[in-house]
Write a protein that holds these residues in place. Structure first.
Motif, PDB file in Angstrom:
ATOM      1  N   ALA A   1      -5.149  -1.127  -3.615  1.00 33.03           N
ATOM      2  CA  ALA A   1      -6.584  -1.344  -2.727  1.00 33.03           C
ATOM      3  C   ALA A   1      -6.693  -2.868  -2.854  1.00 33.03           C
ATOM      4  O   ALA A   1      -6.835  -3.433  -1.815  1.00 33.03           O
ATOM      5  CB  ALA A   1      -7.632  -0.731  -3.455  1.00 33.03           C
ATOM      6  N   MET A   2      -6.761  -3.436  -4.136  1.00 30.66           N
ATOM      7  CA  MET A   2      -7.089  -4.866  -4.098  1.00 30.66           C
ATOM      8  C   MET A   2      -6.009  -5.772  -3.624  1.00 30.66           C
ATOM      9  O   MET A   2      -6.299  -6.967  -2.901  1.00 30.66           O
ATOM     10  CB  MET A   2      -7.489  -5.195  -5.597  1.00 30.66           C
ATOM     11  N   SER A   3      -4.809  -5.201  -3.830  1.00 28.01           N
ATOM     12  CA  SER A   3      -3.794  -6.107  -3.173  1.00 28.01           C
ATOM     13  C   SER A   3      -3.937  -6.339  -1.726  1.00 28.01           C
ATOM     14  O   SER A   3      -3.574  -7.237  -1.079  1.00 28.01           O
ATOM     15  CB  SER A   3      -2.435  -5.601  -3.565  1.00 28.01           C
TER      16      SER A   3
ATOM     17  N   LEU B   1      -4.954   3.667  -7.914  1.00 28.02           N
ATOM     18  CA  LEU B   1      -5.021   3.044  -6.699  1.00 28.02           C
ATOM     19  C   LEU B   1      -5.828   1.574  -6.465  1.00 28.02           C
ATOM     20  O   LEU B   1      -5.500   1.047  -5.655  1.00 28.02           O
ATOM     21  CB  LEU B   1      -6.009   4.151  -6.027  1.00 28.02           C
ATOM     22  N   PRO B   2      -6.792   1.326  -7.589  1.00 25.01           N
ATOM     23  CA  PRO B   2      -7.557   0.087  -7.332  1.00 25.01           C
ATOM     24  C   PRO B   2      -6.378  -1.010  -7.179  1.00 25.01           C
ATOM     25  O   PRO B   2      -6.451  -2.185  -6.551  1.00 25.01           O
ATOM     26  CB  PRO B   2      -8.281  -0.036  -8.329  1.00 25.01           C
ATOM     27  N   LEU B   3      -5.142  -0.997  -7.858  1.00 23.65           N
ATOM     28  CA  LEU B   3      -4.182  -1.774  -7.731  1.00 23.65           C
ATOM     29  C   LEU B   3      -3.702  -1.972  -6.311  1.00 23.65           C
ATOM     30  O   LEU B   3      -3.826  -3.238  -5.805  1.00 23.65           O
ATOM     31  CB  LEU B   3      -2.943  -1.451  -8.701  1.00 23.65           C
TER      32      LEU B   3
ATOM     33  N   SER C   1       0.754  -1.320  -0.091  1.00 24.37           N
ATOM     34  CA  SER C   1       0.043  -0.030  -0.035  1.00 24.37           C
ATOM     35  C   SER C   1       0.862   1.355   0.101  1.00 24.37           C
ATOM     36  O   SER C   1       0.447   2.365  -0.578  1.00 24.37           O
ATOM     37  CB  SER C   1      -0.995  -0.105   1.196  1.00 24.37           C
TER      38      SER C   1
ATOM     39  N   LEU D   1     -10.031   1.281 -14.321  1.00 24.01           N
ATOM     40  CA  LEU D   1     -10.280   0.793 -13.047  1.00 24.01           C
ATOM     41  C   LEU D   1     -10.321  -0.651 -12.853  1.00 24.01           C
ATOM     42  O   LEU D   1      -9.848  -1.266 -11.865  1.00 24.01           O
ATOM     43  CB  LEU D   1     -11.464   1.455 -12.490  1.00 24.01           C
ATOM     44  N   ALA D   2     -11.062  -1.369 -13.806  1.00 28.33           N
ATOM     45  CA  ALA D   2     -11.318  -2.832 -13.678  1.00 28.33           C
ATOM     46  C   ALA D   2     -10.113  -3.621 -13.925  1.00 28.33           C
ATOM     47  O   ALA D   2      -9.744  -4.592 -13.203  1.00 28.33           O
ATOM     48  CB  ALA D   2     -12.487  -3.196 -14.729  1.00 28.33           C
TER      49      ALA D   2
ATOM     50  N   THR E   1      -6.822  -2.565 -13.298  1.00 31.86           N
ATOM     51  CA  THR E   1      -5.996  -2.374 -12.190  1.00 31.86           C
ATOM     52  C   THR E   1      -6.343  -3.275 -10.999  1.00 31.86           C
ATOM     53  O   THR E   1      -5.672  -3.576 -10.339  1.00 31.86           O
ATOM     54  CB  THR E   1      -5.648  -0.673 -11.989  1.00 31.86           C
ATOM     55  N   ALA E   2      -7.538  -2.833 -10.724  1.00 31.98           N
ATOM     56  CA  ALA E   2      -8.298  -3.744  -9.889  1.00 31.98           C
ATOM     57  C   ALA E   2      -7.880  -5.327  -9.907  1.00 31.98           C
ATOM     58  O   ALA E   2      -7.420  -6.072  -8.916  1.00 31.98           O
ATOM     59  CB  ALA E   2      -9.597  -3.532  -9.261  1.00 31.98           C
TER      60      ALA E   2
ATOM     61  N   GLY F   1      -4.459  -6.301  -9.058  1.00 31.66           N
ATOM     62  CA  GLY F   1      -4.066  -6.148  -7.711  1.00 31.66           C
ATOM     63  C   GLY F   1      -4.403  -7.366  -6.869  1.00 31.66           C
ATOM     64  O   GLY F   1      -3.590  -7.597  -5.778  1.00 31.66           O
TER      65      GLY F   1
END
Length: 453
Positions: A313-315, A309-311, A146, A362-363, A365-366, A369
């Motif tokens: 957040a999901m990691s 940021l989703p990368l 993070s 967004l999808a 990068t999430a 992650g």
């Protein structure tokens, strides 16, 4: 007071300290324009503020790990955090850019002590809390993940409000908090090496350490092309020092890095190789995608930071699930599953050659992650179980160096593939390279087995 709350606070302190290195390696990127204006620099010169941090971190982590193994991780961790606090309190008053770079080097050295020391302390802390080592390792890995991803966002806010000096000052309270928590709640070091200073220096393999640091720094400077006119001379010098380092380590006892033992430890070598490949793949997306979104997509840098940021957040979200999966299915299965998902997510990045629409970015990068969190914690645990307790400091340091080697390799290849322009067509070529790295990482994961001795 029970051990569980105390160990939880100790792990919090370790997590906070280990976050400082990736945080400072990423948030400085947003301060380059301001530094250039304040000190009247050109682009090649200002990039030294990044390069010196990378070089010191990559070379310093194994050395710090070796010192942690020999003299105790807790006291070295406290020294590292104190060094960061003092350096960052003084750095904002630097009258010239050279001193800013010197401060970045000292900051890198201080933060480089955190991860190796944390890994050495994980075993005793896990035993005190009566939990698997994956739990504290997972929390530490979450902080690393993070911090690297939110660094540009935090840095952008600090620089816009307070200037580049704030990027140093923010480390003062953070490092002091990390220092206090570990000093107060981490268990004392067990008895380590003692003796006369002359004997300790003689047995520390100073020439071996200098040869290792020198060879690594020269090779990395060549790869980063920081001195274009001397690039091949740097590579030749680094190679020569590497040969001398190997000769020294095979002849000296006790060596800084036991190459014979490392050569026999196939699981650890595979962890290093797999982690370097994994980070090469990850940093293709982390460094390459923002450039694509800014130049080919026309997005504002602030928007690009939010799209990435989703990368992170999901990691972070996936890491606790990966920890539980490792406890149930063991490291190898989670590692293989993570690499497969990571490769599939990399392949999905091909869709960006056709569209750079916000929902799609967004999808994707999430999606990237999720396996990033899985592979990160599985690799950390793989390194942990592949080493004996008295070797974990230097092993963790080399593990972090593998991260930098992967990141630098990705940076060099991005420069080559984007050489004709930052376009969606060239991004497609990068996706093919990412798939290739994923395929090799999959083979490495299949070959890895947990040590049984």
């Amino acid at each position: 007071m029970s051990n569980t709350p105390r160990t939880g606070l100790a792990v919090t302190g370790l997590s906070l300290g280990t976050a400082l290195n990736p945080l400072n390696s990423s948030m400085i990127a947003v301060a380059l324009v301001v530094l250039r204006a304040d000190f009247r620099l050109d682009v090649p010169t200002v990039t030294w503020v990044i390069t010196v941090f990378y070089l010191t971190s990559a070379a310093g982590q194994p050395v710090m790990g070796r010192l942690a193994d020999r003299f105790g991780p807790r006291r070295l961790y406290l020294f590292g955090m104190a060094l960061v606090a003092v350096t960052c309190a003084l750095a904002p008053f630097s009258p010239n850019f050279l001193l800013v770079c010197v401060a970045r080097a000292f900051m890198a050295l201080g933060t480089a002590s955190a991860y190796p020391c944390a890994v050495v302390m994980v075993g005793p802390l896990a035993r005190l809390a009566n939990v698997e080592s994956t739990r504290p390792l997972g929390r530490i890995q979450m902080s690393n993940t993070s911090a690297a991803a939110v660094g540009p966002v935090i840095g952008g806010v600090l620089v816009s409000l307070l200037g580049w000096q704030a990027l140093f000052l923010i480390n003062v309270p953070l490092s002091l908090a990390a220092l206090f928590l570990v000093w107060k709640y981490a268990p004392a070091d067990t008895e380590r090496e003692r003796g006369k200073l002359s004997e300790l220096l003689r047995d520390s393999d100073i020439p071996g350490i200098l040869a290792f640091v020198g060879s690594l720094m020269l090779v990395m400077m060549s790869l980063l092309n920081v001195l274009p006119d001397l690039r091949w001379w740097l590579l030749a010098g680094g190679t020569l020092l590497a040969v001398l380092f190997v000769w020294r380590e095979l002849c000296f006892s006790p060596p800084f890095l036991d190459l014979r033992l490392l050569g026999r430890n196939r699981p650890l070598l595979l962890v290093y190789l797999g982690f370097a490949l994994f980070n090469g793949l990850y940093y293709f997306a982390f460094f390459g995608l923002p450039q694509l979104l800014e130049e080919a997509g026309g997005y504002d840098p602030g928007i690009v930071g939010l799209l990435m940021l989703p990368l992170a957040a999901m990691s972070v979200v996936s890491t606790p699930f990966a920890v539980r999966a490792i406890e149930r299915f063991r490291v190898r299965r989670v590692l293989i599953a993570g690499v497969v998902l990571l490769t599939l997510a990399s392949g999905a990045m091909w869709f960006l050659t056709g569209s750079l629409a916000v929902p799609l970015v967004l999808a994707l990068t999430a999606l990237l992650g999720v396996p990033y969190g899985m592979v990160s914690i599985a690799s950390s645990q793989g390194m942990f179980v592949s080493t004996r307790p008295h070797e974990r400091g230097v092993a963790a340091g080399i593990y972090q160096t593998s991260r930098y080697l992967g990141a630098i390799t990705a940076t060099v290849l991005i420069g080559v593939l984007y050489g004709s322009g930052v376009t969606q067509a060239n991004w497609g070529s990068m996706v093919l390279v990412m798939l290739g790295l994923g395929a090799v990482a999959f083979v490495v994961a299949l070959l890895w087995r947990e040590r049984t001795e």
